[in-house]
Scaffold this active site. Structure first.
Site, PDB file in Angstrom:
ATOM      1  CB  CYS A  68      -0.971  -0.043   1.177  1.00  0.00           C
ATOM      2  SG  CYS A  68      -0.221  -0.110   2.817  1.00  0.00           S
TER       3      CYS A  68
HETATM    4  C1  RB5 Z   1      -3.847   5.341   1.255  1.00  0.00           C
HETATM    5  O1  RB5 Z   1      -5.128   4.859   1.479  1.00  0.00           O
HETATM    6  C2  RB5 Z   1      -2.915   4.868   2.364  1.00  0.00           C
HETATM    7  O2  RB5 Z   1      -3.462   5.190   3.603  1.00  0.00           O
HETATM    8  C3  RB5 Z   1      -2.679   3.377   2.278  1.00  0.00           C
HETATM    9  O3  RB5 Z   1      -2.193   3.050   1.020  1.00  0.00           O
HETATM   10  C4  RB5 Z   1      -1.684   2.813   3.264  1.00  0.00           C
HETATM   11  O4  RB5 Z   1      -0.492   3.536   3.259  1.00  0.00           O
HETATM   12  C5  RB5 Z   1      -2.155   2.553   4.625  1.00  0.00           C
HETATM   13  O5  RB5 Z   1      -1.458   2.029   5.485  1.00  0.00           O
END
Ligand code: RB5
Length: 152
Positions: A68
């Site tokens: 993420c």
């Molecule tokens: C974006 O939604 C961001 O919050 C996600 O990709 C991640 O970094 C969360 O831990």
């Protein structure tokens, strides 16, 4: 070679594609659980859930890669699932220890944190290792014991 299940949210589509290609080139079977577009706004916990359920359904034979923005939310979610041991790794030493010390079956990274080439080297280290019975075994067993008491 293990089958690897991979997933990302829309903050990490580019890095996921890079890592998928990297693993496929190395001969791994890779199962992609999305997201496949930066327009897909599926929340990262739902992607982590899909990947973890696939690992659980394989009897933990499959391992997972979750990406993420930071890797943090993916790891937090993945660790809510029984038998999943996930860690965020943005360096090669941590990737080595995730497998050898923690028997980690899910590696998490953040596209907003790390470049693709370093991410590939980190992933390569984690993929090439297997947990073996050692001084860390009883500590991993202690994780499982706590998990058994706290996860239904
Ligand atoms: C974006 O939604 C961001 O919050 C996600 O990709 C991640 O970094 C969360 O831990």
């Amino acid at each position: 070679m293990r089958t690897i299940v991979i997933g990302c949210d829309n903050a990490a589509v580019h890095l996921k594609n890079e890592l998928m290609g990297f693993m496929e080139k190395k001969g791994y079977t890779v199962e992609n659980m999305g997201c496949d577009s930066t327009e897909d706004s599926t929340y990262y916990p739902y992607v982590a859930e899909k990947v973890c359920r696939e690992i659980i359904n394989s009897g933990y034979q499959k391992h997972g890669v979750l990406i993420c923005g930071t890797g943090l939310g993916m790891a937090m979610t993945a660790n809510k699932f029984k038998g999943i041991r996930a860690g965020v790794c943005h360096d090669i030493f941590s990737a080595e220890r995730l497998k050898l010390s923690n028997d980690g079956n899910v590696i998490c990274m953040g596209e907003r944190v790390i470049g693709a080439e370093l991410a590939k080297r980190i992933l390569e280290k984690w993929l090439e290792l297997d947990f073996v019975d050692c001084a860390s075994t009883s500590k991993v067993e202690a994780i499982k014991e706590i998990e058994g008491e706290n996860l239904k």
